[in-house]
Design a protein around this motif. Structure first.
Motif, mmCIF file in Angstrom:
data_model
loop_
_atom_site.group_PDB
_atom_site.id
_atom_site.type_symbol
_atom_site.label_atom_id
_atom_site.label_comp_id
_atom_site.label_asym_id
_atom_site.label_seq_id
_atom_site.Cartn_x
_atom_site.Cartn_y
_atom_site.Cartn_z
ATOM 1 N N LEU A 70 0.802 -1.296 0.048
ATOM 2 C CA LEU A 70 -0.064 0.131 -0.085
ATOM 3 C C LEU A 70 0.915 1.212 -0.053
ATOM 4 C CD1 LEU A 70 -2.687 -1.003 2.344
ATOM 5 C CD2 LEU A 70 -3.125 -0.351 0.116
ATOM 6 N N LYS A 71 1.983 1.141 0.965
ATOM 7 C CA LYS A 71 2.959 2.352 0.804
ATOM 8 C C LYS A 71 3.653 2.621 -0.306
ATOM 9 C CE LYS A 71 6.205 4.183 4.015
ATOM 10 N NZ LYS A 71 7.439 3.757 4.493
ATOM 11 N N ALA A 72 3.725 1.532 -1.073
ATOM 12 C CA ALA A 72 4.548 1.649 -2.473
ATOM 13 C C ALA A 72 3.578 2.058 -3.615
ATOM 14 C CB ALA A 72 5.208 0.230 -2.954
ATOM 15 N N GLY A 73 2.297 1.971 -3.223
ATOM 16 C CA GLY A 73 1.360 2.785 -4.261
ATOM 17 C C GLY A 73 0.869 1.670 -5.242
ATOM 18 N N VAL A 74 0.644 0.677 -4.389
ATOM 19 C CA VAL A 74 -0.013 -0.506 -5.317
ATOM 20 C C VAL A 74 -1.466 -0.133 -5.975
ATOM 21 C CG1 VAL A 74 -0.932 -1.856 -3.474
ATOM 22 C CG2 VAL A 74 -0.309 -2.965 -5.586
ATOM 23 N N VAL A 75 -2.103 0.590 -5.100
ATOM 24 C CA VAL A 75 -3.807 0.656 -5.517
ATOM 25 C C VAL A 75 -3.677 1.487 -6.884
ATOM 26 C CG1 VAL A 75 -5.684 1.930 -5.033
ATOM 27 C CG2 VAL A 75 -4.529 0.622 -3.412
ATOM 28 N N SER A 76 -2.601 2.550 -7.020
ATOM 29 C CA SER A 76 -2.597 3.366 -8.263
ATOM 30 C C SER A 76 -2.512 2.502 -9.488
ATOM 31 C CB SER A 76 -1.790 4.499 -8.097
ATOM 32 O OG SER A 76 -1.995 5.105 -6.913
ATOM 33 N N ALA A 77 -1.684 1.565 -9.103
ATOM 34 C CA ALA A 77 -1.093 0.651 -10.263
ATOM 35 C C ALA A 77 -2.018 -0.362 -10.602
ATOM 36 C CB ALA A 77 0.108 -0.453 -9.804
ATOM 37 N N LEU A 78 -2.700 -0.814 -9.719
ATOM 38 C CA LEU A 78 -3.913 -1.649 -10.005
ATOM 39 C C LEU A 78 -5.169 -0.786 -10.764
ATOM 40 C CD1 LEU A 78 -4.484 -3.686 -6.520
ATOM 41 C CD2 LEU A 78 -3.368 -4.631 -8.584
ATOM 42 N N ALA A 79 -5.391 0.226 -10.448
ATOM 43 C CA ALA A 79 -6.481 1.151 -10.858
ATOM 44 C C ALA A 79 -6.140 1.294 -12.486
ATOM 45 C CB ALA A 79 -6.621 2.225 -10.200
ATOM 46 N N CYS A 80 -4.712 1.466 -12.683
ATOM 47 C CA CYS A 80 -4.244 1.818 -14.071
ATOM 48 C C CYS A 80 -4.680 0.340 -14.815
ATOM 49 C CB CYS A 80 -2.802 1.952 -14.053
ATOM 50 S SG CYS A 80 -2.151 2.501 -15.571
ATOM 51 N N MET A 81 -4.348 -0.669 -14.360
ATOM 52 C CA MET A 81 -4.209 -2.009 -14.958
ATOM 53 C C MET A 81 -5.807 -2.444 -15.266
ATOM 54 S SD MET A 81 -1.590 -4.084 -12.371
ATOM 55 C CE MET A 81 -2.135 -5.845 -13.007
ATOM 56 N N VAL A 82 -6.844 -1.846 -14.377
ATOM 57 C CA VAL A 82 -8.025 -2.153 -14.655
ATOM 58 C C VAL A 82 -8.479 -1.342 -15.939
ATOM 59 C CG1 VAL A 82 -10.410 -1.631 -13.464
ATOM 60 C CG2 VAL A 82 -8.747 -2.593 -12.307
ATOM 61 N N LYS A 83 -7.758 -0.189 -16.090
ATOM 62 C CA LYS A 83 -8.416 0.441 -17.405
ATOM 63 C C LYS A 83 -7.907 -0.185 -18.690
ATOM 64 C CE LYS A 83 -8.445 4.888 -15.093
ATOM 65 N NZ LYS A 83 -7.059 5.760 -14.345
#
Length: 924
Positions: free
Chosen positions: A617-630
């Motif tokens: 979470l600290k490394a920013g995994v959510v933004s990466a996942l959000a990008c993958m979903v697009k």
């Protein structure tokens, strides 16, 4: 006639042309072209003939009328005017005016038409002037930059309109545009190519003339330049011309012109042949090769399977299959490799697949196979490893295209032996190519078990003896894939004694090193997807900030395998896979390396997993996942979506992290995952949404209309097949939503959630019963829900009354809240409440004496609602023990802590006094 009679034919054509007999003129030019061998003259003839097609107007209006019939004449004049044939309309109107000079109407029409004709000529003249002026500015090297840009843009716009395109064409525009292209000035080239595209759109004759004037060789060489914008624009021009030739443009020309039109099939074949030549030309850039492949992919296979004509495909197979095979057989590390981009070979494999799929019968498929077999056989030479290498690489390329055909090629005599030989070679490149071919062979569950058995033996050997990490990682991925071809999703739990961590370190290094070739980085991600099954590897990986960032960055590329691998590695690091029974084959593989099947690793225990989740979470995994979903659905498969949903669910586990997840776009990203994909994936994503919805402010987590999209996934969890935690968190989320707005309450009702919520109100499980009752307490604010309670033939009200009598204080509080709301809103429910169960009075009395002040207050409000509803009900209550309770509570001293309770009781007593049922009470 000999070639010398060619000019006579040309002269004859010109004579017809001047006499406006375009039909015959075109015939003369066509004959001349057949006799002529001189290229310069040929171009002139082509242009003249194209001019004939363009001049041929639609058939004149066939309204044969008696010229003395004045009404009919006038009507024809109006019809001609509508069609834009102003000069003919003017002639008819003139005749009318001559016959009836006094008719004002005719005079007016003449005046108007005269003015329109003048205007049309003026515009045409000024357009011609403008076109010439634009070319002057563009071709003058001393023009100011801004002026040139403006002229270029105007030209493009003009080329897109029919009238403008026509003026450019008639004013020698095509040769001027060719001059612009020859300046090699990027901006001018772009403007010229885009203008030409506009002029060709939907106009077969003009497109054909332009194709021949520019020449397909020129077009292909411009497409090969190393400038992405120009190469793409030229590719679009060629696509536009092809669309016209295939008859996919908006044709506006009728009449007999079809018979006259150039042989479009011949032109299409010429274009196709040139594109196939580009594939194998050393002078074509990687980008140009990609463009040629894309054009073939788009235009050769049939768009519609109902269309029986697949002759374009069979033509390409007979004339170019070997050329496509040559592209997939290239080896970037070898000298003499054609210029390629990262996508070239995969795009060529896709083309192989599309062509194969477009075949209609076995003989056609056999022909395809035989061409492949013979070409590959011609390359296999035990004396010449380099040649053989290309043959094996070709098989790899086919395996990534028409897989079943690739499998047949693997079974060809000598192929497997060569793979064994390559695996045993000392040269790294030999091993690399062989291992990659084995891996592609194992991608789908290969029916050929010999690949699995031979492959595993070969790869184990290579894995053990090679010192080269690039080969080691490929061998590992191959072993994992072949192992999982034996039937499990998550590959090998433990593998290759003690070297997993070392190998993983190497993979992380490659990930971080952007100068390393893309293919190896791709293998590194895929390797980590398997290596992270080892708990020690997971822990090291999430601590390596640089590697994580590099992986997140890679996940943004449009590559199916990378997306899947990144998602798999994250599933492993967050332990969000289902712990499955180990499959016997895998146990065998594990034994090969470890001699025993490992127990659960200490680093797979909860506190380690939690630590890893926090690091990610600290490394920013959510933004990466959000990008993958697009990503596009062709890249983001349902399997990848399920993996991403699993990761999200693991990330949402701790309520304290959910705010961060929302802030980084997690809420928005989860919605599409909950709506489409595998069943498991949708449930996991819905559960993650429920966790967020349960404790977040919906306006922040799901702003705007988005919140309404979350309702359905939440309701889908209210299902007895889902587990208790999913039911519970979904109810919490719905409770939170139903407290927000009437629109949200309506949406919940519309999604048919009420029956499910009522079922949970009767659950044996305390927390579920409480959550469901609290949800209902919020929903009864809605008029529609209240009406369902009023309706006959259901036990809804009875259920709520009985829940008020439960022992569980939280359930009582929620149920009493709902009942207070219902009885306040609907008088009918006051009398109904006393009929649904004989225990109603006892339950009400217990509420009014409750130790918990909140529950007690709600009970007193219900009593007040009943008393206010009617004198009869009030009488019933006064005649029971409830009067004592009300009197006892109402007589208490004022006390700010419980004033609302005391006041509620006093309101009840006052109401009874108003009815005259009791005497005014004196305070003790």
């Amino acid at each position: 006639g000999t070639a010398s009679s060619c000019p006579n034919l040309e002269w004859e054509g010109n004579k017809y042309f001047q006499a406006s007999d375009y039909e015959r003129a075109a015939e003369s030019y066509t004959k001349a072209m057949k006799l002529n061998k001189d290229r310069a003259l040929q171009a002139v003839l082509y242009r003249n003939r194209a001019a004939c097609f363009l001049k041929k107007v639609r058939k004149p209006l066939a309204i044969d009328i008696n010229s003395s019939d004045i009404k009919a004449l006038y009507r024809r004049s109006q019809a001609l005017e509508k069609l834009g044939k102003l000069d003919q309309a003017f002639k008819d109107a003139q005749k009318c005016a001559t016959m009836e000079p006094r008719n004002k109407n005719f005079q007016e029409t003449l005046r108007r038409l005269g003015a329109d004709i003048q205007e049309k000529l003026r515009i045409q003249f000024s357009t011609d002037m403008r076109v010439q002026k634009m070319f002057e500015i563009l071709l003058d090297e001393n023009s100011e930059k801004e002026k040139r840009e403006r002229a270029a843009n105007n030209l493009i716009v003009l080329g897109r309109e029919e009238a403008g395109a026509e003026r450019i064409f008639q004013n020698n525009g095509v040769s001027l545009l060719l001059q612009l292209i020859e300046t090699k000035n990027a901006e001018l080239v772009l403007a010229a190519v885009r203008t030409l595209s506009g002029m060709c759109t939907g106009h077969k004759a003009r497109a054909t003339a332009i194709l021949h004037y520019l020449g397909i060789d020129n077009i292909c060489s411009w497409m090969s330049v190393d400038n992405e914008e120009i190469s793409l624009a030229v590719c679009n021009l060629l696509q536009t011309i092809t669309d016209c030739l295939l008859g996919q443009g908006k044709e506006e020309h009728h009449g007999k012109e079809e018979a006259l039109v150039l042989d479009t099939k011949k032109d299409l074949k010429m274009i196709t042949m040139r594109l196939l030549d580009m594939l194998v030309s050393k002078n074509v850039s990687g980008q140009g090769r990609d463009r040629a492949l894309n054009l073939l992919n788009k235009n050769i296979p049939r768009k519609d399977p109902k269309d029986h004509d697949n002759s374009r495909t069979t033509f390409v197979i007979d004339n170019g299959l070997k050329k496509i095979l040559k592209v997939v057989g290239q080896i970037p590390e070898m000298p003499g490799c054609l210029p390629l981009t990262e996508n070239t070979q995969l795009t060529a494999s896709i083309l192989l697949n599309k062509l194969y799929d477009d075949l209609r019968c076995d003989p056609e498929r056999d022909n395809y196979r035989v061409i492949c077999e013979e070409y590959i056989k011609s390359k296999i030479d035990p004396q010449n490893m380099d040649k053989t290498l290309h043959a094996i690489q070709m098989v790899s390329g086919v395996l990534q295209g028409p897989f079943d055909l690739g499998n047949k090629l693997l079974g060809m005599k000598g192929v497997m032996e060569m793979m064994v030989a390559l695996c045993g070679s000392e040269r790294e490149i030999d091993q690399l190519v062989a291992v990659e071919a084995l891996i592609h062979a194992s991608t789908k569950l290969s029916r050929a078990t010999f690949i699995i058995s031979n492959g595993i033996t070969l790869l184990k050997e290579i894995y053990k003896k090679t010192k080269n990490e690039k080969i080691k990682i490929r061998a590992l991925v191959g072993l994992c894939k072949l192992g999982s071809a034996g039937g499990t999703d998550y590959g090998l739990r433990q593998f290759a004694e003690g070297s997993t961590e070392k190998l993983a370190r190497q993979c992380r290094k490659w990930l971080c090193n952007t100068s390393i070739d893309a293919r190896t980085r791709k293998w590194a991600v895929e390797g980590l997807a398997y290596l992270t099954l080892d708990a020690d590897v997971k822990d090291d990986f999430v601590e390596d900030e640089q590697a994580l960032q590099a992986m997140f960055e890679l996940a943004k590329t449009s590559d199916k395998t990378i997306l899947y691998s990144v998602a798999s590695a994250l599933v492993n690091c967050t332990n969000s896979y289902d712990t499955k029974e180990l499959v016997p084959e895998l146990v065998q593989l594990a034994k090969f390396s470890k001699q025993h099947v490992p127990e659960e690793h200490p680093k797979d225990k909860k506190d380690f997993v939690v630590k890893r989740v926090k690091r990610l979470l600290k490394a920013g995994v959510v933004s990466a996942l959000a990008c993958m979903v697009k990503a596009d659905s062709a890249i983001l498969t349902d399997q990848s979506k399920e993996l991403i949903a699993r990761v999200f669910l693991a990330l949402c586990d701790d309520p304290k992290d959910r705010g961060t997840i929302v802030a980084q776009g997690g809420g928005k990203a989860l919605i599409p995952l909950a709506v489409e994909g595998t069943d498991v994936g949708k449930i996991k994503a819905s559960h993650a949404l429920a966790k967020i919805a349960a404790i977040s402010n919906p306006d922040i987590a799901f702003p705007g209309e988005r919140v309404y999209e979350v309702v359905r996934p939440l309701v889908s969890l209210l299902n007895t097949e889902r587990d208790g935690l999913q039911n519970y968190e979904a109810l919490l989320g719905l409770t939170n939503f139903s407290g927000r707005s009437d629109k949200l309450r309506m949406k919940i009702v519309k999604e048919r959630a009420l029956p499910d919520i009522e079922n949970y109100m009767f659950e044996n499980h305390d927390q579920l019963r409480q959550a469901a009752t609290e949800c209902m307490c919020n929903l009864v604010v809605s008029k529609e829900v209240q009406e369902r309670f009023v309706a006959d033939g259901n036990d809804r009200l009875k259920l709520v009354v009985l829940l008020c009598g439960e022992d569980d204080e939280k359930v009582q509080k929620a149920a009493a809240g709902a009942l207070a709301m219902l009885t306040a809103a609907q008088k009918k429910l006051c009398s109904k409440m006393t009929e649904v169960t004989t225990q109603w009075l006892e339950i009400l009395q217990r509420l009014c004496l409750h130790d918990n002040m909140e529950v007690q207050h709600r009970g007193l409000v219900i009593a007040f609602n009943l008393i206010s509803a009617s004198k009869e009900l009030a009488k019933k209550l006064v005649e029971s023990e409830l009067l004592e309770i009300l009197t006892f509570v109402g007589k208490q001293e004022d006390d700010p802590k419980k004033q609302h309770v005391i006041n509620a009781a006093r309101d009840c007593l006052t109401k009874c006094m108003d009815y005259g049922l009791i005497k005014p009470l004196s305070r003790a």
